[in-house]
Design a protein around this motif. Structure first.
Motif, PDB file in Angstrom:
ATOM      1  N   LEU A 309       0.876  -1.096  -0.006  1.00 26.18           N
ATOM      2  CA  LEU A 309       0.074   0.110  -0.019  1.00 26.18           C
ATOM      3  C   LEU A 309       1.081   1.424   0.129  1.00 26.18           C
ATOM      4  CD1 LEU A 309      -2.794  -1.014   2.697  1.00 26.18           C
ATOM      5  CD2 LEU A 309      -3.047  -0.761   0.252  1.00 26.18           C
ATOM      6  N   GLU A 311       0.454   3.956   1.391  1.00 27.93           N
ATOM      7  CA  GLU A 311       0.162   4.573   2.718  1.00 27.93           C
ATOM      8  C   GLU A 311       0.878   3.771   3.987  1.00 27.93           C
ATOM      9  OE1 GLU A 311      -2.545   4.482   1.045  1.00 27.93           O
ATOM     10  OE2 GLU A 311      -2.345   6.466  -0.090  1.00 27.93           O
ATOM     11  N   SER A 312       1.586   2.526   3.549  1.00 29.96           N
ATOM     12  CA  SER A 312       2.015   1.827   4.435  1.00 29.96           C
ATOM     13  C   SER A 312       3.179   2.281   5.407  1.00 29.96           C
ATOM     14  CB  SER A 312       2.439   0.407   3.976  1.00 29.96           C
ATOM     15  OG  SER A 312       3.518   0.516   3.066  1.00 29.96           O
ATOM     16  N   GLY A 317       0.302  -3.442   5.772  1.00 27.76           N
ATOM     17  CA  GLY A 317      -0.157  -3.169   4.219  1.00 27.76           C
ATOM     18  C   GLY A 317       1.037  -3.534   3.370  1.00 27.76           C
ATOM     19  N   PHE A 334      -6.959  -5.415  -3.031  1.00 24.51           N
ATOM     20  CA  PHE A 334      -6.775  -3.850  -2.711  1.00 24.51           C
ATOM     21  C   PHE A 334      -7.510  -3.065  -3.742  1.00 24.51           C
ATOM     22  CE2 PHE A 334      -2.078  -4.321  -0.871  1.00 24.51           C
ATOM     23  CZ  PHE A 334      -2.620  -4.853   0.332  1.00 24.51           C
ATOM     24  N   LEU A 337     -10.765  -2.296  -2.367  1.00 20.16           N
ATOM     25  CA  LEU A 337     -10.835  -1.449  -1.446  1.00 20.16           C
ATOM     26  C   LEU A 337     -10.490   0.100  -1.990  1.00 20.16           C
ATOM     27  CD1 LEU A 337      -8.996  -3.454   1.421  1.00 20.16           C
ATOM     28  CD2 LEU A 337     -11.433  -2.841   1.198  1.00 20.16           C
ATOM     29  N   LYS A 338     -10.160   0.089  -3.172  1.00 18.99           N
ATOM     30  CA  LYS A 338      -9.885   1.437  -3.895  1.00 18.99           C
ATOM     31  C   LYS A 338      -8.609   1.907  -3.281  1.00 18.99           C
ATOM     32  CE  LYS A 338     -14.544   2.898  -5.624  1.00 18.99           C
ATOM     33  NZ  LYS A 338     -15.122   1.688  -5.787  1.00 18.99           N
ATOM     34  N   ALA A 339      -7.784   1.225  -2.772  1.00 25.00           N
ATOM     35  CA  ALA A 339      -6.314   1.420  -2.240  1.00 25.00           C
ATOM     36  C   ALA A 339      -5.274   1.502  -3.375  1.00 25.00           C
ATOM     37  CB  ALA A 339      -6.188   0.400  -1.293  1.00 25.00           C
ATOM     38  N   ASN A 340      -4.642   2.580  -3.143  1.00 19.57           N
ATOM     39  CA  ASN A 340      -3.313   2.834  -4.037  1.00 19.57           C
ATOM     40  C   ASN A 340      -2.228   1.963  -3.784  1.00 19.57           C
ATOM     41  OD1 ASN A 340      -4.543   4.737  -5.986  1.00 19.57           O
ATOM     42  ND2 ASN A 340      -4.212   6.158  -4.289  1.00 19.57           N
ATOM     43  N   PHE A 341      -1.752   1.114  -4.458  1.00 18.99           N
ATOM     44  CA  PHE A 341      -0.483   0.238  -4.074  1.00 18.99           C
ATOM     45  C   PHE A 341       0.363   0.050  -5.325  1.00 18.99           C
ATOM     46  CE2 PHE A 341      -4.005  -2.070  -6.462  1.00 18.99           C
ATOM     47  CZ  PHE A 341      -3.160  -2.939  -7.403  1.00 18.99           C
TER      48      PHE A 341
END
Length: 471
Positions: A309, A311-312, A317, A334, A337-341
């Motif tokens: 992630l 933001e980890s 993450g 991911f 969850l609409k997460a940037n990775f």
């Protein structure tokens, strides 16, 4: 004191104006007006603020030693010996702080007391009163510069930095946590004679304007600090860097600047920064569309892969996908969850170990090898990993220094993996913890940081002008 042009043998001749130095304050050349009508000596000063404990108060102030050169600023600090009401020749009274300093004239030097006041409208940035004049000084009231001539040119060379003494600094640690790192920074700073204040970043607020930008805290304007040490948590990066930007606008030295902290915290921007500076790192890929999953994985290489992630922090993450199918599942999760990775190549030969290099002022001052807990590929000490002192290669040292320099960080924890093709930078941390590395290496990292700070806050030479001494 006598007022004669024929001094007796053994007497020091002073004109009505002389060149003097105040070495305790880092002022190697000043023009002082000699005035036997004044009892106390006075030094031009501005931004005068007290600090330190009530039992041993200090005063921080700045001096423009050369008339007409407001770009030349010499920051000073001294112990307060008194506070006096001084009445000027025009009858105006002013309460002033009194400090003590060594006065040097030619080959002679002695201690004097000085009051601090604004003399910006006067050609002589210092006034020598009768209390400062020794018994074997005679005044030649019709002449000037009877003692060896100095030059303002000293302020245009590196000598002005070398002339500056180590002085008591007013330090702000921006931190919301009472943890080991914050306590060490306070403890070490105070041991070195500095005053260290811990400021909760989220309780700062700002007056943003062109004439007098300020930082406020708990209803009051914060004082002028010599240095700010940011310990900004990841959860408040945006607000924390805004506060640091405000200190930068004021002109305070910040150990790590807002731009470097922002770039290092954004994992995508950080990898792009390192790529721009040709710093080795694991193959990394990033994409927004789910249609690009297969291509994304091909860019990085074959499984196992790391999915991380953006933001980890502290290993949260970060997932190891040991097969292609597992990598697809993690990426889909991911995305759901609409997460940037990011997707990264897994450096197998590192075997769950990494190297944390602590860089201070462009030098690696300590390094430790971190090993992940049993069954964990992550080596973070917060996740149960262990650490021991590490011997690093010249290439690893240079890589760590280049990585810190790319983000313009004076203090950085650079995490490296040892791969078959050389060191690979995993992350550049702008708020590295001190506990793990001080414990593993038995080095005083906080002390090394203060040594760097003390060197950085010394005065900066100004550009020469032809008429400096006549100004």
């Amino acid at each position: 004191m006598s007022d004669t042009s024929e001094p007796a043998a053994g007497m020091i001749r002073f004109g009505w104006e002389e060149w003097v130095a105040l070495p305790d304050l880092g002022l190697p050349a000043l023009r002082a007006k000699v005035d036997t009508g004044a009892r106390t000596s006075a030094l031009h000063a501005f931004d005068i603020e007290t600090f330190g404990p009530a039992s041993a108060p200090k005063v921080r102030f700045t001096v423009h030693p050369v008339p007409g050169r407001d770009d030349l600023v010499i920051p000073c600090s001294a112990r307060i010996v008194d506070r006096r009401t001084v009445t000027s020749s025009n009858g105006e009274s002013e309460s002033r702080y009194v400090i003590a300093s060594t006065l040097r004239v030619g080959e002679e030097s002695w201690r004097i007391e000085l009051t601090l006041t604004d003399r910006s409208g006067m050609n002589s940035r210092m006034l020598l009163g009768r209390e400062a004049l020794k018994d074997h000084i005679t005044i030649v009231a019709t002449d000037r510069f009877q003692q060896p001539k100095l030059s303002y040119d000293v302020y245009t060379t590196a000598r002005v930095r070398h002339a500056a003494p180590n002085r008591a600094l007013r330090v702000a640690v921006l931190s919301r946590e009472d943890n080991y790192s914050t306590r060490r920074l306070v403890e070490e700073g105070e041991e070195r004679g500095h005053t260290v204040e811990v400021i909760d970043t989220t309780r700062c607020y700002m007056a943003i304007n062109a004439l007098s930008p300020e930082v406020h805290y708990d209803g009051k304007r914060l004082p002028r600090y010599d240095v700010v040490i940011p310990r900004i948590g990841a959860s408040i990066t945006s607000y924390g860097t805004a506060v640091i930007r405000q200190f930068e606008t004021i002109g305070t030295f910040c150990v790590n600047g807002s731009d470097g902290i922002t770039s290092s915290r954004d994992k995508l921007a950080a990898h792009q920064m390192m790529a721009r500076h040709k710093i080795g790192m694991p193959n990394t890929a990033f994409a927004a569309s789910p249609k690009d999953t297969q291509s994304l994985m091909r860019l990085v290489g074959t499984a196992p892969l790391i999915v991380k992630l953006l933001e980890s922090t502290q290993g949260k993450g970060v997932v190891l996908a040991e097969t292609k199918k597992a990598a697809e599942s993690v990426i889909d999760a991911f995305r759901g969850l609409k997460a940037n990775f990011l997707v990264q190549d897994f450096v197998k030969e590192a075997a769950g170990e990494d190297i944390r290099c602590l860089v201070v002022g462009g030098k690696v001052v300590a390094a430790m090898k971190r090993t992940g807990a049993e069954g964990d590929f992550r080596s973070n000490l917060h996740r149960g990993g262990s650490a021991q002192v590490a011997r690093i290669t010249k290439e690893e040292r240079e890589t760590a220094v280049r990585a810190a320099r790319a983000f313009r960080l004076n203090l950085a924890g650079v995490d490296l993996l040892r791969s078959e093709t050389g060191p690979k930078v995993l992350e550049v941390n702008s708020s590295p913890g001190l506990e793990g590395i001080e414990t593993a290496t038995h080095k005083n990292i906080a002390g090394l940081l203060y040594e760097h700070i003390e060197a950085k806050v010394r005065p900066t030479p100004v550009r020469a002008r032809k008429t400096m001494d006549s100004e």
